[in-house]
Structures are given as structure tokens and as C-alpha cells.
Design a protein around this motif. Structure first.
Motif, short mmCIF file in Angstrom:
data_model
loop_
_atom_site.label_atom_id
_atom_site.label_comp_id
_atom_site.label_asym_id
_atom_site.label_seq_id
_atom_site.Cartn_x
_atom_site.Cartn_y
_atom_site.Cartn_z
N ALA A 159 0.84 -1.19 0.00
CA ALA A 159 0.00 0.00 0.00
C ALA A 159 0.87 1.25 0.00
N SER A 207 -8.00 2.34 -0.66
CA SER A 207 -7.00 3.37 -0.98
C SER A 207 -7.77 4.64 -1.29
N LEU A 233 -2.64 5.82 -3.81
CA LEU A 233 -3.62 6.88 -3.60
C LEU A 233 -2.94 8.23 -3.77
N THR A 254 -6.43 3.05 4.01
CA THR A 254 -5.20 3.79 3.74
C THR A 254 -5.58 5.11 3.09
#
Length: 696
Positions: A174, A265, A208, A293
Motif C-alpha cells: 500500500a 485506498s 492513492l 489507507t
């Protein structure tokens, strides 16, 4: 920024999280509740340049030349040395692709293909989620130096390189936003080639947008970030679930620990539509644990704790607080790292972590954080390190600053979170208790006796005089009640308590003791075939048990779960390891709650003994003793213990006397009665494998 409660409970508030060391923002990207822009690097007090010498011989210069080469400013064949000598492997041999049909994103090939393909074990109870925070200083206009990120991706993608470590089973990566410094197309042109490494290996990952990638909220429309990391790319990754209509928010589902997990995300600024989408995705997957996240959520205090930012409070109120499935959130943006635990609307813990290392040497040096889930231990272990600096160390290329960044071990960077996952997820994904299994299913070939207690009295009721516990095999090895003279009432009672993997959902509670002896126990009937059995071809003895909190080593130590009447002296056993007064067979608990198997084989003049480790009270255990006709082994919860004998042991000595359940004799007289709970008991005349045990 808003102040926040210290631990998410009602009470006094703390000062706002430290923002003087927050992320280096651009004025256009700052949200309405953010402090004024500042130079985060200057706050560290370091007089070093933010990046390495881009015109010298270091890795950053190599990366810059690569960048300029793509722009046509340098001729082909330009070479560069590594940070302290030769360039790391991934810094060299970058071949431009043609951006044709084989590359749907029109990108060039940058780094050599990883040595392994993405192939995590979805069933293992141990797995790792890798987190990579702000990488913006690696992609900053002409200051392009992606080599540290490449090293991190190599680490994630190369199981052989991680073998023997704690990250053998990486299931997801991530990125927490701020991929680039200025959100420019040319910066993404460099970054996308590093992410090609993940795409070529078929890795499961999420990206992201941070405030350096974009401005305003997720309704901003087209951007270079969206062109690079939008749904067209995301949907090609394993575990991709969906994207919001605007393309800036993505949901991923990965398999790990024998279940599915949802990871969101989320854009650095959710709009009302973004909130609605995220809530809808969670609602559509009501049994999945959720990790959120995003780029900004909590900021840190000087002591390593954290509190919600102004926007973080909006996320908490609009998404996290009322979605009990969210148990962990991860964000970057601010530094230094920190964490806190808040109570959600259901009264359950939510762990909120900030991790960001852009303020450290070499823009964070591609630092990653490993979240190492261990479902067996009920723990997430967190570690923070730079794979790139590890590579430099392996090549003896560390300088004095890099040496300090090899692995971060402060309490904010290296710590563990205890989580009872079954309990935490019970509100939305309860674990169904294992159903009782009929006795006939437990009668494997060679089963000599099988006793269970689910056909007895009501829980809490005394086992009445004259009670007979039938042998489920039909062989006639029935059990009858025996009591020590003078034993008070309630010495042996029925219970519905049982080991979660026990076939029969009932047991017996023994309230016995020694010194002086008191209590009730069971024994096989006089003519039971088991009494004369020699087990010459092997055996497996199994039972479930639990020791209560009031166990006392002086009163209860050396009591037996199961024993066989008759002494070593009566059996003519007089070797060096023989004790004349002890029974010829006993499975006992020491005063320290260690299991001891002490038995007299047919082929030895003395006893053979196996031991377990010390066992915890108030916990159910399964024990099995297995002999294959040669060697005896003790297993606890299906795991072989280390204190097993290696001497050859054939069969078991018998004097054609009864077996005792919960009773122990010394010199032929009952000397101790068990104190605790015993569940199903099975005796088999052959060696069973662990996958054939009753708890399997």
C-alpha cells in the motif's frame, strides 16, 4: 488542527498533533484546515541538501541522467556509479521500451524483471502487508532518483531474498500518497516505470493521491496522477475490487490467513460522493475486515502518540467511527511517525498509524513498513527499514548517514499490536463454533476405547453413584465411579465446557487433591479388555483437559489425567530408571503444570518418560502420546514436543488391572485425584498421525 482525546475515550484533551514537522505542502494543495505551507526539511535542522548531488557520481545523478536520457538530453550508453561506488543492479541496464501493444500504458521498461512472481500463500496464518509512505523527493522535477524505491519493490517481489526473514508471505503493498513532489506529468513518467516492476510480477498493490499529487477533493477531474494510477491500471492488479466513479478511490480485496480482507485506498480529500462510495463498498462487503489507507488522517505528538487532524476528524466521523469493520488505518503526510487507538461507535479498538520518512536521509531512502500479521499469536508486528540501504550494507557501501537508516527501532517504528482477531471481528464476522461430531466418526480403525461425556447429567450436576460411562466402541471398556472415603459432595460434576475442537461438547470437572487425598474418579470395569492390552504394535492415547486458576502445585501436582493400576515392583521392573511404588503407566501433570508420560514398556526394565513445556492454566489443551512400536512421542495441540525419548520402547506393561481416569496410585493405593476438567478420551491400538487426532 483540532485537538483530540488522548485515547479516544471521553475526558481531557491533548494539544494538537505537532504540525511544525508536518509534510512540506504546496500552497495550492493545502486543505482549508491545514496550517500555512512550510519547508519541512528545514525543520529537521539538517544542513545537508535535500537530495544527493545530481551532477556528481552518485545514484541521484545516475537517476537524473536516466531522466534526461529519456528526454533526449544525453546520448545512449551514459553510465553512472552507485552512491558509494558501483551502481546497484537496478540502477543499470534500463532499456527503453517501445510503448506498443505489449505495454497498455505506453511506458518504458526500467528495471530487470524480479526474480520471483507474485505468489503469496492465502492460507497461512502469517502474512505481511507492506506500507510505503511519501516518496515525493524521489520524483521532483529534474531531481529524479527512484533507485531506493526500486530496491523496496525488489524486496517485496523476491521471496528468495526474504527467505528466513519475517516477511516471507507478503500479500499486499500500500502506497500512502505523495508519489511525486509537484504532480507533473514528467515526474509520473519516471514513477510509473518503477511501478512497472509490480505490474510485471502481477503484484497486488494500491496507490492513492496525496496533496503533492493533486489539489482540492476527489471531484477535481483529470490529472497526471489519474492518467498514471487510475482505474485502467488498478483493475489489472490482483484483488482489484472497484473504483469510485471519479477514479481517485480504489477498493482491493486480498486473501490472507484463510479469509478475505478489504483495503481502501482513499484520496487525500474525500468529497461527499467519495464518502458515500466508501461507505457503500464496506456495506456491500459486510463480513470483511477493513484497512483504510489514505494520505492524511492523524498527526503525531512528540511522545510517539497521535491525534486526528482536522480533516482526519471528518474521516473519523463520516467513515470510520460507525463502520466496525475498520480496525486499522494507515496514513502518511505528517512526520514523525506515531500511533493511537480510538474507540469506535461499537466500543471496539481502531488502530490509527502515521508513517512518513521523507524528512530523513535521502528523502526517506525508500523506507517501508512491514505489518506482519500472525493470526496464531493474535499479533501484528511492525518493522521499519530501507531495503535499499540494506543492499548498500551488503555491498559495504554505507556512508555514515545511510548507516543510521538501516532499520528504525524506536518505539514509534518497531512495535507490536496485540489483537484477538476472532473477538475483534465477531460483531460482523463471527466464527461459527465447531459442531459436535458423532461418536461413530471418531472410531478409526484400531480404536480400542472412546469415552465422552455428552450423554451424562445436566451441567453442574454431580456424577451420581452407580453412573456408568459407556465405551463408545462397544468393546466393553466402560467406566465406573470411584470415590475416596470422606470425599465431600460435588467432587465430580458434569459440564458443558469443552475444547473448541473436541468432538463431544461436554466434560467432567474433577475437584480432587492430594495431601490429604480427596476426590472422585473413574476406572474401567474389572473385565474390560483394555485392562490386559499390551499395545505391542503401537498406540495413541488422547484426551482434552483444562487446569483451573486455583491449581496449586502442592495440593494438585503429580495428579494423573489417565493412569494404569499396578506398580513397577509388582511388574518386576527394577532397572536404573524404575521406581518401585509408581504405577506402570501414567499421563500426569507436574506441580509446574508440565505433562509427563511415564510408562514401562515391555522391552525395558525401567520407565520411558516424555515431557511437555509448561502449560497455561484456564486454557484448553489436547494431548496425544503416540508409539509406532518403536519410539514414543508426546504431542500438545497436535505439535510434537521436544523432550521425547529416543530409546526403543515396545508396548506397555500390564498386570490386568484397571485404567484410572483422574486417579493416581502410589504403592497400589490412590494417592492423588485430578483437579481440573477432562473432555473426550480415545485410546487407539496403533500410531495415529496428527491429522488423525481428535482435534484435527
Amino acid at each position: 488542527m483540532n485537538s483530540s482525546p488522548e485515547d479516544g475515550r471521553t475526558g481531557g484533551t491533548r494539544p494538537a498533533p505537532v504540525t511544525a514537522r508536518g509534510a512540506d505542502r504546496t500552497a495550492t494543495a493545502a486543505g482549508p484546515d491545514d496550517p500555512a505551507p512550510h519547508d519541512g526539511h528545514a525543520a529537521t535542522g539538517c544542513e545537508c541538501p535535500r537530495t544527493a548531488d545530481l551532477d556528481g557520481d552518485g545514484v541521484a545523478a545516475s537517476s537524473r541522467r536516466t531522466f534526461l536520457h529519456r528526454a533526449g538530453a544525453l546520448g545512449a550508453g551514459t553510465a553512472a556509479a552507485g552512491l558509494l561506488g558501483a551502481a546497484p543492479a537496478a540502477a543499470a541496464d534500463r532499456t527503453a521500451g517501445d510503448g506498443g501493444d505489449d505495454d497498455p500504458y505506453g511506458r518504458t521498461t526500467m528495471s530487470p524483471a524480479p526474480r520471483g512472481k507474485w505468489d503469496p500463500d492465502p492460507a497461512s496464518p502469517r502474512f505481511t502487508v507492506v506500507v510505503m509512505p511519501d516518496t515525493q523527493y524521489m520524483f521532483d522535477q529534474d531531481r529524479i532518483h527512484p533507485v531506493p524505491m526500486e530496491a523496496s519493490f525488489r524486496y517485496v517481489l523476491d521471496p528468495a531474498g526474504r527467505a528466513g526473514g519475517n516477511d516471507e508471505n507478503i500479500v499486499f503493498l500500500a502506497h500512502l500518497g505523495d508519489v511525486t513532489q509537484n504532480g507533473l506529468a514528467e515526474e509520473y513518467a519516471a514513477a510509473t516505470k518503477v511501478f512497472d516492476m509490480l505490474d510485471r510480477a502481477g503484484a497486488s498493490y494500491g496507490v492513492l493521491a496525496g496533496n503533492h499529487d493533486v489539489s482540492s477533493d476527489d471531484q477535481r477531474g483529470a490529472t497526471p496522477y489519474l492518467d498514471t494510477f487510475g482505474p485502467a491500471r488498478a483493475r489489472k492488479t490482483p484483488g482489484y475490487h472497484s473504483s469510485s466513479p471519479d477514479g481517485y478511490n480504489t477498493a482491493h480485496v486480498f486473501e490472507a490467513g484463510g479469509r478475505e480482507w478489504l483495503l481502501l485506498s482513499l484520496d487525500w480529500r474525500l468529497s461527499a460522493k467519495g464518502f458515500a462510495w466508501a461507505n457503500a463498498v464496506i456495506a456491500a462487503n459486510p463480513t470483511l475486515p477493513v484497512i483504510v489507507t489514505t494520505h492524511e488522517l492523524v498527526g503525531s505528538y512528540d511522545d510517539g502518540t497521535a491525534g486526528l487532524s482536522g480533516y482526519g476528524q471528518q474521516l473519523w466521523d463520516g467513515l470510520i467511527k460507525d463502520n466496525d469493520q475498520i480496525f486499522l488505518t494507515l496514513n502518511g503526510h505528517y512526520w514523525p511517525p506515531g500511533s493511537t487507538v480510538l474507540k469506535n461507535g461499537a466500543g471496539h479498538d481502531v488502530h490509527l498509524h502515521i508513517t512518513n520518512y521523507q524528512d530523513r536521509y535521502y528523502g526517506g531512502a525508500g523506507m517501508i513498513r512491514s505489518y506482519r500479521f500472525d493470526l496464531d499469536r493474535g499479533t501484528i508486528d511492525i518493522a521499519t527499514f530501507s531495503p535499499w540501504i540494506r543492499e548498500l550494507a551488503a555491498n559495504n557501501e554505507l556512508n555514515s548517514l545511510a548507516a543510521q537508516e538501516l532499520e528504525l527501532t524506536s518505539k514509534a517504528d518497531s512495535f507490536s499490536i496485540p489483537i484477538d482477531f476472532d473477538e475483534r471481528f465477531a460483531g460482523f464476522a463471527p466464527v461459527e463454533p465447531r459442531k459436535a461430531r458423532p461418536a461413530r466418526r471418531m472410531l478409526l480403525p484400531g480404536t480400542l476405547a472412546y469415552w465422552r461425556f455428552d450423554e451424562g447429567g445436566a451441567p453442574g450436576a454431580d456424577v451420581a453413584a452407580g453412573t456408568v460411562v459407556k465405551d463408545q466402541t462397544g468393546h466393553g471398556n466402560d467406566l465406573v465411579l470411584q470415590s475416596v472415603p470422606g470425599t465431600p459432595a460435588h467432587a465430580l460434576t458434569w459440564t458443558g465446557d469443552h475444547h473448541p475442537d473436541q468432538p463431544g461438547h461436554a466434560g467432567l470437572v474433577f475437584a480432587g487433591e492430594g495431601n490429604p487425598v480427596s476426590g472422585a474418579y473413574l476406572r474401567t470395569v474389572d473385565k474390560a479388555p483394555l485392562n490386559r492390552e499390551t499395545f505391542a504394535h503401537g498406540y495413541t492415547f488422547e484426551t482434552f483437559f483444562k487446569v483451573p486458576a486455583d491449581w496449586d502445585g502442592g495440593r494438585n501436582g503429580w495428579s494423573a489425567l489417565l493412569s494404569r493400576a499396578g506398580t513397577a515392583a509388582q511388574a518386576g521392573k527394577n532397572g536404573p530408571s524404575a521406581t518401585a511404588e509408581e504405577p506402570v503407566l501414567t499421563l500426569s501433570l507436574s506441580s509446574s503444570v508440565e505433562l509427563q508420560w511415564n510408562a514401562y514398556p515391555l522391552n525395558q526394565d525401567g520407565a520411558t518418560t516424555a515431557w511437555s513445556h509448561l502449560l497455561q492454566q484456564e486454557e484448553w489443551w489436547h494431548v496425544a502420546v503416540v508409539n509406532d512400536g518403536r519410539i514414543s512421542k508426546l504431542y500438545v495441540n497436535g505439535c510434537e514436543e521436544g523432550r521425547n525419548p529416543t530409546s526403543r520402547a515396545v508396548g506397555l506393561t500390564t498386570l490386568d488391572l484397571p485404567f484410572l481416569l483422574g486417579g493416581y496410585q502410589w504403592a497400589g493405593a490412590v494417592d492423588q485425584v485430578f483437579h481440573g476438567t477432562i473432555g473426550d478420551v480415545r485410546i487407539t491400538g496403533r500410531a495415529l498421525r496428527p491429522d488423525q487426532f481428535m482435534n484435527a
